[in-house]
Design an enzyme around this catalytic site. Structure first.
Site, PDB file in Angstrom:
ATOM      1  N   ASP A  98      -4.432   3.665   2.717  1.00  0.00           N
ATOM      2  CA  ASP A  98      -5.832   3.232   2.871  1.00  0.00           C
ATOM      3  C   ASP A  98      -5.936   1.748   3.255  1.00  0.00           C
ATOM      4  OD1 ASP A  98      -5.158   2.016   0.510  1.00  0.00           O
ATOM      5  OD2 ASP A  98      -6.800   2.869  -0.677  1.00  0.00           O
TER       6      ASP A  98
ATOM      7  N   ASP B 202      -8.551 -17.115 -16.259  1.00  0.00           N
ATOM      8  CA  ASP B 202      -9.284 -17.559 -15.072  1.00  0.00           C
ATOM      9  C   ASP B 202     -10.428 -18.533 -15.384  1.00  0.00           C
ATOM     10  OD1 ASP B 202      -9.917 -16.846 -12.107  1.00  0.00           O
ATOM     11  OD2 ASP B 202     -11.849 -16.590 -13.100  1.00  0.00           O
TER      12      ASP B 202
ATOM     13  N   GLU C   9      -5.945 -21.469 -16.303  1.00  0.00           N
ATOM     14  CA  GLU C   9      -6.378 -22.160 -15.080  1.00  0.00           C
ATOM     15  C   GLU C   9      -7.318 -23.271 -15.531  1.00  0.00           C
ATOM     16  OE1 GLU C   9      -8.322 -21.316 -10.683  1.00  0.00           O
ATOM     17  OE2 GLU C   9      -9.243 -20.418 -12.427  1.00  0.00           O
TER      18      GLU C   9
ATOM     19  N   ASP D 122      -4.932 -10.734 -15.261  1.00  0.00           N
ATOM     20  CA  ASP D 122      -5.906 -11.805 -15.118  1.00  0.00           C
ATOM     21  C   ASP D 122      -7.024 -11.577 -16.133  1.00  0.00           C
ATOM     22  OD1 ASP D 122      -7.147 -14.028 -13.574  1.00  0.00           O
ATOM     23  OD2 ASP D 122      -5.803 -13.281 -12.022  1.00  0.00           O
TER      24      ASP D 122
ATOM     25  N   ASP E  91      -1.692  -1.321  -3.848  1.00  0.00           N
ATOM     26  CA  ASP E  91      -2.058  -0.599  -5.073  1.00  0.00           C
ATOM     27  C   ASP E  91      -0.978  -0.720  -6.145  1.00  0.00           C
ATOM     28  OD1 ASP E  91      -0.170   1.279  -3.958  1.00  0.00           O
ATOM     29  OD2 ASP E  91      -1.831   2.036  -2.724  1.00  0.00           O
TER      30      ASP E  91
ATOM     31  N   ASP F 297       0.856  -1.189   0.000  1.00  0.00           N
ATOM     32  CA  ASP F 297       0.000   0.000   0.000  1.00  0.00           C
ATOM     33  C   ASP F 297       0.895   1.243   0.000  1.00  0.00           C
ATOM     34  OD1 ASP F 297      -2.060   1.816   0.319  1.00  0.00           O
ATOM     35  OD2 ASP F 297      -2.146   1.544   2.503  1.00  0.00           O
TER      36      ASP F 297
ATOM     37  N   HIS G  71      -3.260 -17.597  -4.799  1.00  0.00           N
ATOM     38  CA  HIS G  71      -4.219 -16.850  -3.968  1.00  0.00           C
ATOM     39  C   HIS G  71      -5.465 -17.666  -3.617  1.00  0.00           C
ATOM     40  CE1 HIS G  71      -5.782 -16.674  -7.954  1.00  0.00           C
ATOM     41  NE2 HIS G  71      -6.922 -16.178  -7.519  1.00  0.00           N
ATOM     42  N   ASP G  72      -5.579 -18.881  -4.161  1.00  0.00           N
ATOM     43  CA  ASP G  72      -6.725 -19.738  -3.856  1.00  0.00           C
ATOM     44  C   ASP G  72      -6.341 -20.903  -2.947  1.00  0.00           C
ATOM     45  OD1 ASP G  72      -8.443 -18.303  -5.511  1.00  0.00           O
ATOM     46  OD2 ASP G  72      -7.900 -19.491  -7.266  1.00  0.00           O
TER      47      ASP G  72
END
Ligand code: GLC
Ligand code: CA
Length: 556
Positions: A25, A199, A256, A98, A29, A21, A328-329
């Site tokens: 916030d 994806d 994927e 992605d 980013d 970040d 990330h899964d």
């Protein structure tokens, strides 16, 4: 097979929300990615996949896109994205975005128009249906739980979603949809994008017309992964996509794809395959139950090895897989594939070398290079991921205690991989000066990049060595193109293999057991240690592996 520009690269996945970040916030980013490009360059990264940064209501963390042509303000601006492309290019890094086109967000303009008139032009971009004789068109279960059919409020229409109800499926049978998708893809490729991670693509072809399949749980529904086995003809869509997009730009594409059949591998990732490569998910799928996470079983190290070797054999001559231990899964690889006694730096380096030196494109998921670990969640309130919440409900439904359910969630939650990147030991791990959107793993005081920069024996420096080895003039050819030949494959706790280079080979041997292991190497050629996580001992022609030791040799 013709050589391609991407084959000798090392790829890295960024989950932007949790990487860095820069404006306080609490959300990572694009300027944060730019800030860390030098770090990635030092790691030898040549392909950088960033999870979705498009405009999204974030029901599924950006995998629900409301505008494919714009950057979500939470991540920055289009100018930031253009700068990222430029800065990455200076460092010889290709940016891969992605591509989420099995579905869009229910807040996408197409879907909003479709809801106004399900029988109109935009209605045909999706799947709408009504009940017949009180019955929905099919009994399929969405990946995130419940029926794939969601009622459209105030009407007697239903729309179809393979994932969350905020992710309506696009109708790929409609040529207009495909045209829109290719147009969008080419718009980005024109901007200098290096390619796509594609994806959930296997879902674009449904077995139509909709019909019921045998129920596999007491809810009367049938799992999507079972349903898709009945679909055929996806190749027509994927071949068209390749010709209309990737092919024109010599772009990189990683699919994927789940449950691919051996005879299809060439079609998916061969020389003129639909994609450049697809992920090898055989080890992530091992032990997973169709009933849900509560019924999963973690693969043993021997099963892990077997998955890797079977995939290597399957792929030989058909293309190159992309190899991962996490994304990330998935839970963190070191908290999953390593037995508990091996969850220390030595064990983590063992797993790192074993997967990284297999044939295929190695992907490093952010923080993996530091040996980041799973969280220990104690309450479902700490968890953000929608699939974890659905799985928690499933645990409750089958009568588990909350405590046991949280053990399951801690083990499998997708949030394990989504906790903020651990840059240093200051508050919030140097990820943000604000409040992080997802709790930082408290072990950041021990596991962080700053400390590892300074420690020559750290995980980070071990990954850097693996990366240099793969890119070295001397060994690149063997490590990129050499066939994998398993060695003493049946030996419990040992994962050993050759990468064949003709005159010279590379040999990798790792001991996943808590006791010493002797590996006979009847090979009279000259041997040189290229890498290890401990001192290397010999007894004549035999390697003596300490518990959790991995040794990489050049032979010949
Ligand atoms: C893919 C993504 C996952 C997402 C799903 C739906 O599996 O990796 O994060 O939830 O597709 O888009
Ligand atoms: Ca931010």
């Amino acid at each position: 097979m013709k050589r391609k520009w991407w084959q000798n690269k090392i790829a890295y996945q960024i989950y932007p929300k949790s990487f860095q970040d820069t404006n306080g916030d609490g959300i990572g980013d694009i300027p944060g990615i730019i800030k860390r490009l030098d770090y990635l360059q030092e790691l030898g990264i040549g392909i950088l996949w960033i999870s979705p940064v498009y405009v999204s209501p974030c029901a599924d963390q950006g995998y629900d896109i409301a505008d494919y042509y714009a950057i979500d303000p939470m991540f920055g601006t289009m100018a930031d994205m253009e700068e990222l492309l430029k800065e990455a290019d200076k460092r010889n890094i290709k940016i891969v975005m992605d591509l989420v086109v099995n579905h869009c967000s229910d807040e996408h303009e197409w879907f909003r128009k479709a809801c106004e008139d399900p029988e109109g032009e935009y209605g045909k971009y999706f799947y709408f249906a009504k009940k017949e004789n009180g019955k929905l068109p099919c009994n399929w279960r969405s990946y995130f739980g419940g029926s794939v059919w969601e009622p459209l409020a105030g009407t007697d229409w239903y729309y179809f979603h393979s994932f969350h109800k905020k992710q309506p499926d696009l109708n790929w049978e409609n040529p207009k949809v495909r045209e829109e998708v290719y147009k969008m893809m080419n718009w980005w490729l024109e901007k200098g994008l290096g390619g796509y991670r594609v994806d959930a693509i296997i879902n674009i072809k449904k077995p139509l017309p909709f019909q019921d399949y045998p129920a596999d749980r007491t809810d009367g529904l049938c799992d999507m992964s079972e349903v898709l086995k009945h679909a055929s003809g996806i190749g027509d869509f994927l071949g068209e996509m390749r010709d209309e997009t990737f092919y024109k730009y010599d772009a990189f594409a990683v699919g994927e794809v789940f449950n691919e059949k051996e005879e299809e591998l060439k079609d998916f990732m061969g020389e003129n395959g639909y994609f450049s490569t697809i992920f090898d998910f055989s080890q992530t799928n091992a032990g997973k139950s169709p009933k849900g996470w509560y019924d999963n079983r973690i693969p043993t190290v021997d099963e892990y090895k077997q998955c890797c070797f079977n995939s290597q054999r399957k792929a030989e001559g058909s293309g190159m897989y992309s190899n991962i231990i996490e994304n990330h899964d998935e839970p963190r690889g070191v908290s999953y594939y390593l037995p508990e006694v091996a969850r220390h730096d030595m064990g983590k380096k063992l797993l790192a070398a074993e997967y990284f030196l297999l044939k295929g494109l190695p992907f490093i998921y952010q923080g993996q290079e530091l040996g980041m670990e799973n969280m220990a969640y104690t309450s479902i309130d700490q968890v953000n991921d929608i699939s974890s919440i659905a799985e928690y409900e499933e645990c409750m439904r089958v009568g588990m205690s909350k405590e046991d359910a949280m053990k399951v969630i801690s083990q499998y939650s997708r949030d394990n991989g989504r906790t903020p990147f651990q840059w240093d030991d200051t508050e919030n791990a140097g990820f943000t000066t604000g409040t992080p959107w997802l709790q930082v793993n408290p072990n950041y005081v021990r596991i962080n990049a700053k400390e590892q920069e300074q420690n020559s024996e750290s995980m980070l420096n071990f990954y850097r060595r693996l990366s240099s080895l793969r890119r070295s003039e001397k060994y690149e050819d063997i490590l990129v193109y050499g066939e994998t030949i398993p060695y003493l494959e049946e030996e419990h706790g040992l994962m050993a293999y050759f990468r064949k280079g003709g005159r010279q080979d590379i040999f990798v041997a790792g001991n996943f057991l808590e006791e010493e292991k002797i590996v006979p190497l009847q090979d009279s050629r000259e041997k040189q240690v290229l890498l290890s996580n401990a001192d290397v001992d010999w007894a004549g022609e035999s390697l003596i592996l300490k518990p959790f030791q991995v040794v990489v040799l050049s032979v010949g």
